[in-house]
Design a protein around this motif. Structure first.
Motif, short mmCIF file in Angstrom:
data_model
loop_
_atom_site.label_atom_id
_atom_site.label_comp_id
_atom_site.label_asym_id
_atom_site.label_seq_id
_atom_site.Cartn_x
_atom_site.Cartn_y
_atom_site.Cartn_z
N UNK A 57 0.83 -1.21 0.00
CA UNK A 57 0.00 0.00 0.00
C UNK A 57 0.86 1.26 0.00
N UNK A 58 2.01 1.23 0.68
CA UNK A 58 2.90 2.39 0.69
C UNK A 58 3.47 2.65 -0.70
N UNK A 59 3.89 1.59 -1.37
CA UNK A 59 4.44 1.73 -2.72
C UNK A 59 3.37 2.22 -3.68
N UNK A 60 2.16 1.70 -3.58
CA UNK A 60 1.08 2.14 -4.46
C UNK A 60 0.69 3.59 -4.16
N UNK A 61 0.67 3.97 -2.89
CA UNK A 61 0.35 5.37 -2.54
C UNK A 61 1.41 6.30 -3.11
N UNK A 62 2.65 5.93 -3.00
CA UNK A 62 3.74 6.72 -3.56
C UNK A 62 3.61 6.80 -5.09
N UNK A 63 3.29 5.68 -5.71
CA UNK A 63 3.13 5.65 -7.17
C UNK A 63 1.95 6.50 -7.64
N UNK A 64 0.92 6.59 -6.82
CA UNK A 64 -0.24 7.39 -7.19
C UNK A 64 0.06 8.88 -7.11
N UNK A 65 0.99 9.27 -6.26
CA UNK A 65 1.32 10.68 -6.08
C UNK A 65 2.38 11.15 -7.07
N UNK A 66 3.36 10.30 -7.35
CA UNK A 66 4.44 10.67 -8.25
C UNK A 66 3.95 10.75 -9.70
N UNK A 67 4.59 11.58 -10.49
CA UNK A 67 4.29 11.69 -11.92
C UNK A 67 5.41 11.00 -12.68
N UNK A 68 5.08 9.93 -13.35
CA UNK A 68 6.06 9.18 -14.12
C UNK A 68 5.96 9.58 -15.59
N UNK A 69 7.10 9.57 -16.26
CA UNK A 69 7.13 9.91 -17.68
C UNK A 69 7.99 8.87 -18.39
N UNK A 70 7.45 8.34 -19.48
CA UNK A 70 8.20 7.34 -20.26
C UNK A 70 9.39 8.02 -20.93
N UNK A 71 10.50 7.33 -20.94
CA UNK A 71 11.70 7.88 -21.59
C UNK A 71 11.84 7.36 -23.01
N UNK A 72 10.86 6.57 -23.44
CA UNK A 72 10.84 6.07 -24.82
C UNK A 72 9.37 5.97 -25.25
N UNK A 73 9.15 5.48 -26.44
CA UNK A 73 7.78 5.32 -26.94
C UNK A 73 7.07 4.15 -26.26
N UNK A 74 7.84 3.28 -25.62
CA UNK A 74 7.27 2.11 -24.94
C UNK A 74 6.66 2.53 -23.60
#
Length: 113
Positions: A57-74
């Motif tokens: 749950x901690x990892x998912x909560x952190x993942x929900x708050x952070x903004x991730x950006x793909x570094x490739x088209x994948x």
């Protein structure tokens, strides 16, 4: 150690370095990882699962708050993360490998384990 490091990151990079140093330093950590990998071959994920399950749950909560950006088209990793977040509140060992539209998730980036 990774989950501890993520938790300590809020206090700053210096805190993370202190945690790693208390655990014997980066070289010692790498040596431990290589030893386990050599001993278990490709099954080393089984050894670390017990440490991450309690912090799901901690990892998912952190993942929900952070903004991730793909570094490739994948975008397969980001799509899989978003899929996992939809099951955040569910209690189960496994989640379906397909999305709401019935399309199979591309999990080619993950090991078979």
């Amino acid at each position: 150690m990774l989950v501890k490091a993520v938790r300590m990151q809020a206090a700053g990079v210096g805190s993370v370095r202190q945690v790693v140093e208390r655990a014997g330093g980066a070289a010692a950590q790498l040596a431990d990882i290589e030893e386990v990998t050599a001993y278990q071959h490709d099954n080393h994920e089984l050894l670390i699962q017990q440490f991450f399950k309690a912090d799901r749950s901690t990892v998912l909560a952190l993942s929900a708050v952070l903004r991730f950006k793909a570094t490739s088209a994948d975008r397969s990793v980001l799509d899989a993360l978003q899929h996992a977040l939809t099951y955040w509140s569910k209690t189960r060992d496994f989640i379906p490998g397909w999305d709401a539209d019935g399309r199979r998730l591309d999990l080619g980036f993950a090991s078979a384990n």
